[in-house]
Design an enzyme around this catalytic site. Structure first.
Site, mmCIF file in Angstrom:
data_model
loop_
_atom_site.group_PDB
_atom_site.id
_atom_site.type_symbol
_atom_site.label_atom_id
_atom_site.label_comp_id
_atom_site.label_asym_id
_atom_site.label_seq_id
_atom_site.Cartn_x
_atom_site.Cartn_y
_atom_site.Cartn_z
ATOM 1 N N HIS A 16 0.826 -1.214 0.000
ATOM 2 C CA HIS A 16 0.000 0.000 0.000
ATOM 3 C C HIS A 16 0.860 1.263 0.000
ATOM 4 O O HIS A 16 1.867 1.335 0.706
ATOM 5 C CB HIS A 16 -0.908 0.004 1.233
ATOM 6 N N PRO A 34 7.636 20.799 11.685
ATOM 7 C CA PRO A 34 8.841 21.282 11.003
ATOM 8 C C PRO A 34 8.973 20.716 9.584
ATOM 9 O O PRO A 34 8.548 19.595 9.315
ATOM 10 C CB PRO A 34 9.966 20.761 11.901
ATOM 11 N N ALA A 35 9.581 21.501 8.699
ATOM 12 C CA ALA A 35 9.880 21.026 7.339
ATOM 13 C C ALA A 35 11.208 20.285 7.379
ATOM 14 O O ALA A 35 12.134 20.561 6.600
ATOM 15 C CB ALA A 35 9.913 22.198 6.375
ATOM 16 N N PHE A 62 12.921 16.333 7.779
ATOM 17 C CA PHE A 62 12.636 14.915 7.589
ATOM 18 C C PHE A 62 12.736 14.161 8.910
ATOM 19 O O PHE A 62 13.767 14.162 9.579
ATOM 20 C CB PHE A 62 13.627 14.336 6.584
ATOM 21 N N GLY A 71 8.247 9.603 9.519
ATOM 22 C CA GLY A 71 7.780 10.108 8.227
ATOM 23 C C GLY A 71 6.904 11.323 8.416
ATOM 24 O O GLY A 71 7.187 12.195 9.235
#
Length: 560
Positions: A82, A164-165, A167, A172
């Protein structure tokens, strides 16, 4: 009406049952959360969790679930069929009762802000909560999946709505939103070939399939985007995949608005398309829960295709839908566990009893159930008998010219039966509420004090509720007698005795419930309310007497 919201988080774990249980329990421990369904898939490595409750309860439950998933699931290790981009991949709120879509969207924004600030997880809002049009689509947000997320977060265009931007390698990102009820629905094929399943998916889904030129190459527009040929159905998303556990390929479908495209539409289309390819649809599978109305519509669809009587009970139509769609092919399908309204249904201890249990309880020294519940039962029996005669009459070819009439009358009779059945328990609940209100009136205070007058006001409100329930039975019984006259005139001759019994039961329900109205009206101080109620009761009683007289006269004439 209770404010109820459904929440359907999808987590990226479908194999480790200990982790799944811990994540589910994190939400289930929140007071007010009712866990409805947990549906795990090993091949997809994904679990769809469904719970419901008040707005605050589902908000808190969703946060605790996302927090638990972020600590227990490591997306760096995740593989599955998926599409996904986070530990809690998607978390939608769905309005069930007493709430609007905008209220659900606001709840999604509150959750997104909390997840972003407290858990440091990037959050994107979608569907009704989307911050801009291009983020409405889950598929668009999730494009590239987890593997592309680190790069996506560097693009200012994909700055998350909350959080926050940066990673978050383990958790995730999460997509949170509000949407109508989505039916996750898979159609099973008698093949292991994923490519064939994909071809069927492309034919039915709204986006369709890429257009190819004479050489078989995909055609692109001036912007370099694929040119798509739309599929058959709006509000339908679909892919093809192979599920090793079941040993078959499936057309995996999301129906984003079942009032536009429902299960029977895609099932019949896939059956037709599969046969053209030498394949066969063998059944289907629901992931999570389904609204009752969606399954009822499927039952009506197949009843119509079979030329069957459609004014059947809800139970019969639901069972027909399950059989026709093959929903029990891969695993047992329990309607009480898989239909949303059935899972959320308030207990009906009296209506669910056996006849013997009900009569024994009635004969005990408890004051409830009493005459009100018995009157409601009589009304339900009247409706059931009337529905039976309509069904029997409809089945006779010699009475084909009256089929439309039997259908209309049968639907009304089913409604009378269902509403009267509900009143069996409602009557007892209303009586218990009166007792509770009376016990709550302060003792030892002046009768003109604010505390005493407020207490007595609550007692009077409880008595009005205790009047509303039997009054509804009176109205339903009067309606049963009205349709009974028509059934007596046009129904099957061999069932005329059943029509007569239905009429007599309806009269018993009306007169019995009427006495319950009268005895409770004695406790009401608002004389205008009392006068109006007694006048309506008198009119309905006179009307019922006339209807029963005409019904029995017709029965006697046709039997003589």
């Amino acid at each position: 009406m209770r404010k109820i919201i459904e929440c359907v988080p999808n987590i990226s774990e479908g194999r480790d049952q200990e982790k799944i249980k811990a994540i589910v329990d994190a939400a289930a421990r929140v007071p007010g959360v009712t866990m409805l369904d947990v549906d795990s898939g090993a091949d997809t490595n994904r679990t769809v969790i469904t719970f419901a409750g008040s707005p605050q309860a589902v908000l808190d439950g969703a946060f605790e679930l996302i927090k638990s998933a972020a600590s227990l699931i490591d997306m760096r290790q995740h593989k599955g069929e998926h599409p996904r981009m986070g530990a809690t991949d998607v978390c939608p709120f769905v309005p069930v009762s007493g709430v609007t879509m905008e209220e659900c969207a606001e709840l999604a924004r509150k959750l997104g802000e909390r997840v972003g600030s407290e858990l440091k997880i990037p959050v994107y809002l979608y569907e009704a909560a989307a911050s801009r049009p291009e983020r409405k689509s889950l598929a668009e947000i999730r494009k590239g999946e987890y593997e592309a997320l680190e790069e996506k977060l560097r693009d200012v265009f994909w700055k998350p709505d909350f959080g926050p931007a940066i990673f978050n390698a383990q958790a995730g990102a999460s997509v949170i939103g509000a949407r109508p009820f989505l039916i996750a629905y898979n159609i099973n094929l008698n093949t292991k070939n994923k490519k064939l399943a994909t071809e069927l998916a492309q034919e039915i889904r709204e986006i369709g399939k890429p257009v190819r030129d004479a050489n078989g190459e995909i055609v692109k527009d001036s912007k370099g985007e694929k040119v798509m040929q739309p599929g058959r159905f709006k509000e339908c998303r679909a892919v093809g995949w192979y599920i090793e556990t079941f040993g078959c390929a499936q057309v995996s479908i999301n129906l984003t608005n079942y009032q536009v495209t429902n299960m029977q539409h895609v099932f019949d289309a896939c059956d037709e398309l599969a046969r053209a390819k030498g394949l066969r649809v063998t059944g289907s599978e629901l992931v999570g829960l389904v609204p009752k109305q969606a399954l009822l519509e499927a039952g009506l669809h197949y009843a119509n295709k079979q030329g069957a009587f459609t004014a059947q009970s809800e139970s019969a139509l639901l069972q027909l839908a399950v059989r026709s769609l093959g929903l029990a092919e891969l695993a047992p399908f329990n309607i009480s566990e898989r239909v949303l309204e059935e899972k959320l249904k308030m207990p009906t201890p009296l209506a669910d009893m056996t006849i013997t249990q009900f009569v024994d309880e009635l004969a005990s020294d408890s004051v409830a159930p009493g005459g009100g519940s018995v009157a409601a039962l009589a009304g339900a029996l009247a409706g059931a008998l009337a529905a039976m005669v309509c069904a029997l009459s409809h089945s006779k070819p010699k009475l084909a010219d009256q089929h439309a009439r039997y259908l209309d009358l049968g639907l009304i009779a089913q409604h009378i039966k269902d509403r009267s059945l509900k009143a069996i328990d409602d009557d007892t609940s209303a009586f218990n509420a009166v007792i509770a209100a009376m016990r709550a009136v302060p003792k030892g205070v002046a009768k003109d004090s604010v505390e005493y007058l407020q207490g007595r006001g609550k007692v009077e409100l409880a008595y009005q509720r205790a009047i509303d329930v039997p009054f509804s039975v009176v109205r339903l019984a009067a309606e049963a007698l009205e349709i009974g006259r028509d059934i007596a005139k046009y129904g099957l001759e061999q069932a005329l005795s059943d029509v007569a019994v239905a009429g007599l039961m309806a009269k018993a329900a009306l007169i019995g419930a009427g006495y319950n109205v009268k005895i409770n009206l004695k406790e009401i101080s608002d004389q205008a309310y009392v006068t109006k109620s007694l006048a309506e009761l008198q009119d309905l009683t006179a009307q019922a007497e006339k209807s029963l007289s005409e019904l029995l006269k017709v029965v006697d004439q046709r039997l003589s």
